[in-house]
Design a protein around this motif. Structure first.
Motif, PDB file in Angstrom:
ATOM      1  N   ILE A 186      51.891  42.246  -0.017  1.00 47.90           N
ATOM      2  CA  ILE A 186      50.917  40.985   0.149  1.00 47.90           C
ATOM      3  C   ILE A 186      49.688  40.983  -0.921  1.00 47.90           C
ATOM      4  O   ILE A 186      49.419  40.301  -1.848  1.00 47.90           O
ATOM      5  CB  ILE A 186      50.451  40.716   1.469  1.00 47.90           C
ATOM      6  CG1 ILE A 186      51.622  40.645   2.486  1.00 47.90           C
ATOM      7  CG2 ILE A 186      49.772  39.393   1.242  1.00 47.90           C
ATOM      8  CD1 ILE A 186      52.624  39.634   2.188  1.00 47.90           C
ATOM      9  N   ASN A 187      49.318  42.389  -0.893  1.00 42.71           N
ATOM     10  CA  ASN A 187      48.123  42.608  -1.752  1.00 42.71           C
ATOM     11  C   ASN A 187      47.837  44.065  -1.873  1.00 42.71           C
ATOM     12  O   ASN A 187      48.220  44.842  -1.008  1.00 42.71           O
ATOM     13  CB  ASN A 187      46.765  42.039  -0.894  1.00 42.71           C
ATOM     14  CG  ASN A 187      45.396  42.282  -1.745  1.00 42.71           C
ATOM     15  OD1 ASN A 187      45.341  41.878  -2.736  1.00 42.71           O
ATOM     16  ND2 ASN A 187      44.680  43.348  -1.306  1.00 42.71           N
ATOM     17  N   TRP A 188      47.514  44.319  -3.115  1.00 46.18           N
ATOM     18  CA  TRP A 188      47.171  45.956  -3.454  1.00 46.18           C
ATOM     19  C   TRP A 188      46.058  45.970  -4.421  1.00 46.18           C
ATOM     20  O   TRP A 188      46.310  45.873  -5.345  1.00 46.18           O
ATOM     21  CB  TRP A 188      48.462  46.568  -3.917  1.00 46.18           C
ATOM     22  CG  TRP A 188      48.628  47.909  -3.657  1.00 46.18           C
ATOM     23  CD1 TRP A 188      47.987  48.966  -4.400  1.00 46.18           C
ATOM     24  CD2 TRP A 188      49.371  48.597  -2.536  1.00 46.18           C
ATOM     25  NE1 TRP A 188      48.370  50.209  -3.747  1.00 46.18           N
ATOM     26  CE2 TRP A 188      49.133  50.154  -2.554  1.00 46.18           C
ATOM     27  CE3 TRP A 188      50.006  48.254  -1.616  1.00 46.18           C
ATOM     28  CZ2 TRP A 188      49.393  50.948  -1.736  1.00 46.18           C
ATOM     29  CZ3 TRP A 188      50.307  49.063  -0.601  1.00 46.18           C
ATOM     30  CH2 TRP A 188      50.121  50.268  -0.637  1.00 46.18           C
ATOM     31  N   SER A 189      44.979  46.560  -3.706  1.00 45.72           N
ATOM     32  CA  SER A 189      43.939  46.611  -4.372  1.00 45.72           C
ATOM     33  C   SER A 189      43.300  47.956  -4.076  1.00 45.72           C
ATOM     34  O   SER A 189      43.409  48.595  -3.182  1.00 45.72           O
ATOM     35  CB  SER A 189      42.902  45.494  -4.452  1.00 45.72           C
ATOM     36  OG  SER A 189      42.436  45.516  -2.952  1.00 45.72           O
ATOM     37  N   SER A 190      41.985  48.253  -4.798  1.00 39.39           N
ATOM     38  CA  SER A 190      41.324  49.680  -4.450  1.00 39.39           C
ATOM     39  C   SER A 190      40.721  49.799  -3.002  1.00 39.39           C
ATOM     40  O   SER A 190      40.668  50.866  -2.386  1.00 39.39           O
ATOM     41  CB  SER A 190      40.286  50.022  -5.592  1.00 39.39           C
ATOM     42  OG  SER A 190      39.132  49.234  -5.411  1.00 39.39           O
ATOM     43  N   ASP A 191      40.342  48.771  -2.397  1.00 39.20           N
ATOM     44  CA  ASP A 191      39.791  48.582  -0.947  1.00 39.20           C
ATOM     45  C   ASP A 191      40.868  47.825  -0.099  1.00 39.20           C
ATOM     46  O   ASP A 191      40.509  48.076   1.206  1.00 39.20           O
ATOM     47  CB  ASP A 191      38.682  47.461  -1.251  1.00 39.20           C
ATOM     48  CG  ASP A 191      37.530  48.268  -1.969  1.00 39.20           C
ATOM     49  OD1 ASP A 191      37.170  49.427  -1.930  1.00 39.20           O
ATOM     50  OD2 ASP A 191      36.874  47.454  -2.820  1.00 39.20           O
ATOM     51  N   GLU A 210      56.431  43.833  11.151  1.00 39.47           N
ATOM     52  CA  GLU A 210      54.679  44.061  11.256  1.00 39.47           C
ATOM     53  C   GLU A 210      53.949  43.800  10.030  1.00 39.47           C
ATOM     54  O   GLU A 210      54.665  44.132   8.995  1.00 39.47           O
ATOM     55  CB  GLU A 210      54.597  45.216  12.225  1.00 39.47           C
ATOM     56  CG  GLU A 210      54.993  46.439  11.432  1.00 39.47           C
ATOM     57  CD  GLU A 210      54.638  47.681  12.292  1.00 39.47           C
ATOM     58  OE1 GLU A 210      54.143  47.624  13.637  1.00 39.47           O
ATOM     59  OE2 GLU A 210      54.810  48.929  11.737  1.00 39.47           O
ATOM     60  N   ASN A 211      53.026  43.361  10.216  1.00 37.13           N
ATOM     61  CA  ASN A 211      51.774  43.159   9.071  1.00 37.13           C
ATOM     62  C   ASN A 211      51.036  44.275   9.130  1.00 37.13           C
ATOM     63  O   ASN A 211      50.113  44.337  10.069  1.00 37.13           O
ATOM     64  CB  ASN A 211      51.326  41.948   9.003  1.00 37.13           C
ATOM     65  CG  ASN A 211      50.458  41.852   7.913  1.00 37.13           C
ATOM     66  OD1 ASN A 211      49.620  42.458   7.530  1.00 37.13           O
ATOM     67  ND2 ASN A 211      50.695  40.676   7.238  1.00 37.13           N
ATOM     68  N   ILE A 212      50.793  45.247   8.148  1.00 33.13           N
ATOM     69  CA  ILE A 212      50.242  46.326   8.164  1.00 33.13           C
ATOM     70  C   ILE A 212      49.256  46.206   6.756  1.00 33.13           C
ATOM     71  O   ILE A 212      49.532  45.846   5.883  1.00 33.13           O
ATOM     72  CB  ILE A 212      50.958  47.692   7.855  1.00 33.13           C
ATOM     73  CG1 ILE A 212      51.772  47.714   8.878  1.00 33.13           C
ATOM     74  CG2 ILE A 212      50.012  48.794   7.699  1.00 33.13           C
ATOM     75  CD1 ILE A 212      52.861  48.898   8.700  1.00 33.13           C
ATOM     76  N   SER A 213      47.854  46.592   7.291  1.00 32.47           N
ATOM     77  CA  SER A 213      46.745  46.529   6.245  1.00 32.47           C
ATOM     78  C   SER A 213      46.028  47.910   6.354  1.00 32.47           C
ATOM     79  O   SER A 213      45.655  48.266   7.336  1.00 32.47           O
ATOM     80  CB  SER A 213      45.958  45.349   6.119  1.00 32.47           C
ATOM     81  OG  SER A 213      45.305  45.244   7.519  1.00 32.47           O
ATOM     82  N   VAL A 214      45.735  48.305   5.030  1.00 37.15           N
ATOM     83  CA  VAL A 214      44.744  49.591   5.224  1.00 37.15           C
ATOM     84  C   VAL A 214      43.409  49.379   4.201  1.00 37.15           C
ATOM     85  O   VAL A 214      43.597  48.848   3.287  1.00 37.15           O
ATOM     86  CB  VAL A 214      45.530  50.875   4.398  1.00 37.15           C
ATOM     87  CG1 VAL A 214      44.369  52.044   4.282  1.00 37.15           C
ATOM     88  CG2 VAL A 214      46.896  51.101   5.009  1.00 37.15           C
ATOM     89  N   ILE A 215      42.555  49.383   4.922  1.00 35.98           N
ATOM     90  CA  ILE A 215      41.162  48.888   4.184  1.00 35.98           C
ATOM     91  C   ILE A 215      40.193  49.823   4.243  1.00 35.98           C
ATOM     92  O   ILE A 215      39.862  50.752   5.292  1.00 35.98           O
ATOM     93  CB  ILE A 215      40.439  47.739   5.403  1.00 35.98           C
ATOM     94  CG1 ILE A 215      41.616  46.487   5.315  1.00 35.98           C
ATOM     95  CG2 ILE A 215      39.192  47.003   4.780  1.00 35.98           C
ATOM     96  CD1 ILE A 215      41.160  45.340   6.443  1.00 35.98           C
ATOM     97  N   HIS A 216      39.663  49.833   3.051  1.00 40.24           N
ATOM     98  CA  HIS A 216      38.312  50.910   2.872  1.00 40.24           C
ATOM     99  C   HIS A 216      37.392  50.562   3.487  1.00 40.24           C
ATOM    100  O   HIS A 216      36.898  49.508   3.787  1.00 40.24           O
ATOM    101  CB  HIS A 216      38.044  50.880   1.307  1.00 40.24           C
ATOM    102  CG  HIS A 216      36.894  52.035   0.950  1.00 40.24           C
ATOM    103  ND1 HIS A 216      35.898  51.622   0.162  1.00 40.24           N
ATOM    104  CD2 HIS A 216      36.883  53.503   1.150  1.00 40.24           C
ATOM    105  CE1 HIS A 216      35.204  52.797   0.102  1.00 40.24           C
ATOM    106  NE2 HIS A 216      35.911  53.735   0.694  1.00 40.24           N
ATOM    107  N   ALA A 217      36.804  51.473   4.439  1.00 40.22           N
ATOM    108  CA  ALA A 217      35.684  51.349   5.391  1.00 40.22           C
ATOM    109  C   ALA A 217      34.550  51.641   4.511  1.00 40.22           C
ATOM    110  O   ALA A 217      34.041  52.793   4.281  1.00 40.22           O
ATOM    111  CB  ALA A 217      35.965  52.159   6.520  1.00 40.22           C
ATOM    112  N   ASN A 218      33.642  50.649   4.093  1.00 41.34           N
ATOM    113  CA  ASN A 218      32.499  50.570   3.207  1.00 41.34           C
ATOM    114  C   ASN A 218      31.235  51.230   4.139  1.00 41.34           C
ATOM    115  O   ASN A 218      31.006  50.803   5.200  1.00 41.34           O
ATOM    116  CB  ASN A 218      32.057  49.270   2.639  1.00 41.34           C
ATOM    117  CG  ASN A 218      33.156  48.745   1.868  1.00 41.34           C
ATOM    118  OD1 ASN A 218      33.833  49.716   0.858  1.00 41.34           O
ATOM    119  ND2 ASN A 218      33.619  47.564   1.767  1.00 41.34           N
TER     120      ASN A 218
END
Length: 836
Positions: free
Chosen positions: A763-768, A828-836
């Motif tokens: 769906i999305n792939w960025s650094s954050d 399942e929808n999985i997301s990995v998010i950078h914790a600022n």
């Protein structure tokens, strides 16, 4: 059965009675027939007073039903002996495991050939084992083990060789055309009925050759020869290595045989042509024509197992131009593992025999030495052309090695080529005498009337843009390989040289560069006296500059491509010519003037892939337009020419170039975005709306991939894993692990380990933020492991399923994070998010 024997006995008694009375009578023998059958292949063996296959049926189609059938033979002292005429009746033994025919003897009073035939059915195939013994050592002129006479020259369209070449029967345009090759396997095929027949020869410790002949009766005679040593062309006197001959069948030179028994087997198996070679669903374009061009035209430059080039084996002198950087690239479109494996062996042969001690790569090979400069050839047939020292053979050897490596991923093999590629590059890099990054040719002036590149009767000299563009391409590709081979010093050297070359290349001619500000194009060359030549928009030079990344100025790219297209529309040309306007009279050989003529303005299709690549990222609709034009031309004439005239756009030349397929190869690589790379399958499409819905079938490292191309996204799948993405990406899979590569990055972004069938929808792939949907057909208790890479090192990340945070973790010093899932849900929808 009793009645038949009674009748036969009566006839024999009658004949005996007639003979007693002195009345001549014909000889009558009992017919002896046995059928050997599998679900897809049926043979009929006649073993009366002969040994012969009288019928061969493949998937319901009778391909052999003539009186010649299939048999073995030997020609000695000008006399042909065969299993059609035996010295006695053979003996048949039939068991559940095999059918054995022994006592096959034929020949002369002085030379007897004894054979035993054994037929075994195994896994849907029929194995025909032939054991042969000669009564004495002899010199044999021809031998067939066996010869199979197919009913018609058109029974099969062609036969793909075990090394990826093609015996194309379209080119057998008169009786007694004969083509000989060195291979152990052949795939006869017919795309109209999808029938395919593979024949593979097993002869341990022996050399195997095959030949194909159009007979006087317009049959196709296919003959196998097995010998102690590699078969040589009959014409091979060291200066004539011809493998395609006309009005004769004796392509092979006589050879010696001993009394030692030989054993060889032929295995006959069926294949479905579409299943094996089909290309899937090609939306918006004629898929049958695409398949035909890549299945025939693209392969005809493969002359033999160790000789791959661009000129057809049917050409009178059969040249191979080693100064063609696209022979490896053809493999991307041909998409046959046999071609890649065969070309690998070919490049090994070139490495060992075409590179001179100082690193200079001979520019050509041919059947004869007639095109060679006096004394500039070796015993293997490699030579320097009479037209000049064509320096582009050095970078082109390196490019072909690099591109083949990308397609195979065989690091051990590319390492075996490393020293040779470095040697070839070193030779040409030393030719930068003024240290400006542009290498110089062997000539300083057009007045010397010698060429230096593929356009071989144009007198390009000194700093040649054509050669330097090819060199830049080779340096960039080889530098990356040096890094993979843990040689950063060499990699840096090549990268720095390429950077300097690019800078000088892009400078205006007034500042020592190759950009003509007045003509708004890159020129062909600069003489040592600083005079500028080839200011006539030489299309390969300008297309290569764009496609290979030398020209990264978008305004300049637009200028070049728009100017070319404007003139194309004015002249209504179906394909790009070598030059848009004329060279000056002193810049080339006299008979190319007045313009347009031959290399001074005619249409050579071999530059289609770089042209399509140049347009694909700028205006893919134009790229597709010219691909369709080439396919339309194929429907008219089969692209059966060397080139096309400028004025009438008529076919010219006595050769068919495999390069005529390169715009279709460009369709695959630049438009469909099919790019097999050393560690992944990279998909980078530039499709137009009409191509949306394309679903390609593609062979990649032993896997049959399905590639989906739609306007809103792309996908790659094997039989277990699938990745869907809205943009370009890389795919790699092992039996238990799927890897996703973000964009064009060569480092893995995500690895998932699973024993289940699995789809990842990115769906999305960025650094954050990285987000994907994982899905499978059924839920399972089997665990899933995700390894996310290219994160910020030693940083905190949260992992969510849907809207719920399920875990938090810290990336390691390499920027990697592992996420374990206890089971595999349906979705399942999985997301990995950078914790600022």
């Amino acid at each position: 059965m009793l009645l038949n024997k009674t009748i036969i006995n009566f006839i024999l008694s009658l004949l005996l009675l007639l003979s007693f009375r002195g009345i001549a009578a014909p000889l009558v023998t009992e017919s002896k027939i046995v059928t050997i059958s599998t679900p897809k292949i049926t043979m009929v063996l006649d073993y009366g007073d002969k040994a012969q296959i009288t019928s061969l049926i493949v998937n319901g189609q009778k391909v052999v039903s003539n009186t010649d059938g299939a048999f073995t033979s030997v020609k000695a002292d000008g006399v042909l002996y065969s299993s059609l005429h035996l010295k006695g009746n053979p003996v048949l033994l039939q068991t559940p495991a095999a059918i054995t025919l022994s006592g096959i003897k034929y020949g002369s009073k002085d030379l007897t050939i004894s054979e035993k035939w054994i037929f075994i059915k195994k896994e849907g195939a029929i194995k025909w084992r032939i054991e042969r013994t000669f009564s004495k050592a002899a010199k044999i002129e021809e031998t067939d083990l066996p010869v199979i006479n197919f009913d018609n020259i058109n029974t099969w369209e062609g036969a793909y060789q075990g090394y990826g070449g093609l015996a194309w029967f379209y080119l057998f345009n008169e009786k007694l055309c004969t083509y000989g090759v060195h291979t152990r396997s052949t795939n006869f095929w017919n795309s109209k009925n999808n029938n395919g027949l593979n024949i593979t020869v097993d002869a341990p410790g022996k050399a195997v050759a095959m030949k194909y002949t159009r007979t006087n009766g317009d049959k196709l005679a296919y003959a196998v020869t097995v010998a102690d040593r590699e078969m040589l062309p009959k014409s091979d006197s060291g200066t004539n290595r011809r493998l395609f001959i006309r009005k004769r069948t004796d392509v092979w030179a006589p050879f010696d045989v001993s009394t030692v028994k030989s054993c060889q087997s032929l295995t006959f198996s069926y294949f479905d042509y579409n299943e094996k070679y089909g290309r899937g669903k090609l939306a918006g374009i004629n898929g049958a024509q695409v398949s035909a061009v890549l299945g025939t035209i693209a392969r005809i430059g493969v002359i033999d197992s160790l000789h791959f080039g661009g000129n057809s084996w049917a050409t009178p002198y059969g040249p191979i131009c080693l100064h063609e950087q696209y022979i490896g690239q053809l493999g991307l479109g041909i998409n046959d593992p046999a071609y890649l494996k065969g070309y690998q062996s070919c490049l090994d042969f070139y490495r060992d025999h075409a590179i001179q001690p100082d690193g200079r790569v001979y520019s050509r090979w041919a059947y004869t030495n007639e095109d060679a400069a006096p004394g500039q050839f070796n015993k293997y047939g490699f030579y320097e052309a009479q037209w000049g020292i064509l320096i582009d053979s050095n970078p082109d050897f390196v490019t072909n090695v690099a591109e083949l490596y990308d397609m195979t991923g065989n690091k051990d093999w590319v390492k075996s080529q490393q020293l040779s590629c470095e040697k070839a590059l070193e030779w040409i890099l030393k030719r930068d005498g003024n240290n400006n990054g542009l290498v110089e040719m062997m000539t300083n002036s057009q007045n010397q009337k010698k060429s230096s590149d593929w356009i071989d009767i144009i007198w390009a000299s000194y700093e040649n843009a054509f050669v330097n563009a090819k060199l830049y391409h080779a340096l960039v590709k080889w530098a990356a390989i040096e890094r993979q081979l843990n040689n950063p010093v060499k990699a840096g050297y090549y990268e720095n040289f390429a950077a300097k070359l690019k800078t000088s290349f892009n400078k205006p001619t007034s500042q020592g560069g190759l950009w003509d500000e007045e003509k708004q194009c890159y020129v062909h060359w600069r003489d040592k006296d600083n005079t500028i030549h080839g200011r006539n928009m030489v299309t390969p030079v300008n297309f290569m500059a764009i496609a290979y990344g030398i020209c990264d100025d978008k305004a300049r790219t637009k200028l070049i491509l728009d100017n070319i297209e404007t003139q194309m529309q004015q002249e209504k040309l179906f394909f790009w010519p070598l030059a848009m306007t004329s060279y000056e009279p002193a810049e080339g050989k006299e008979y190319q003037f007045p313009f347009p003529e031959y290399e001074n303005g005619d249409l050579f299709l071999s530059w289609g892939s770089v042209a399509v690549a140049a347009y694909a990222s700028y205006n893919p609709a134009l790229a597709v337009k010219y691909v369709k034009n080439v396919l339309e031309q194929y429907s008219k004439d089969g692209l059966a020419y060397q080139r096309y005239g400028r004025l009438k756009q008529d076919g010219r030349g006595d050769d068919i170039l495999s390069g005529n397929s390169l715009s279709i190869v460009g369709l695959y690589q630049a438009v469909y975005g099919v790019n097999p790379l050393y560690n992944r399958f990279y998909l980078n499409p530039h499709i137009t709306p009409e191509l949306s819905g394309t679903e390609l079938k593609y062979n990649y490292r032993g896997q049959r991939l399905t590639i989906g191309l739609n306007n809103d996204g792309y996908s790659v799948a094997n039989n277990k894993f699938k990745i869907i993405s809205p943009r370009n990406f890389g795919f790699n899979a092992t039996p238990s692990q799927l890897s996703y590569f973000n964009g064009g990055n060569e480092q893995t972004a995500l690895k998932v380990t699973s024993n289940k069938q699995l789809t990842l929808n990115i769906i999305n792939w960025s650094s954050d933020k990285m987000e994907w949907v994982q899905s499978t057909t059924t839920s399972s208790a089997a665990p899933l492991t995700y390894r996310i890479s290219q994160l910020k090192p030693n940083e905190q990340y949260s992992v969510s399923v849907g809207d719920k945070v399920v875990t938090k973790g810290k990336s390691d010093s390499k920027g990697e994070l592992t996420v374990n899932r206890a089971k595999t849900p349906i979705s399942e929808n999985i997301s990995v998010i950078h914790a600022n």
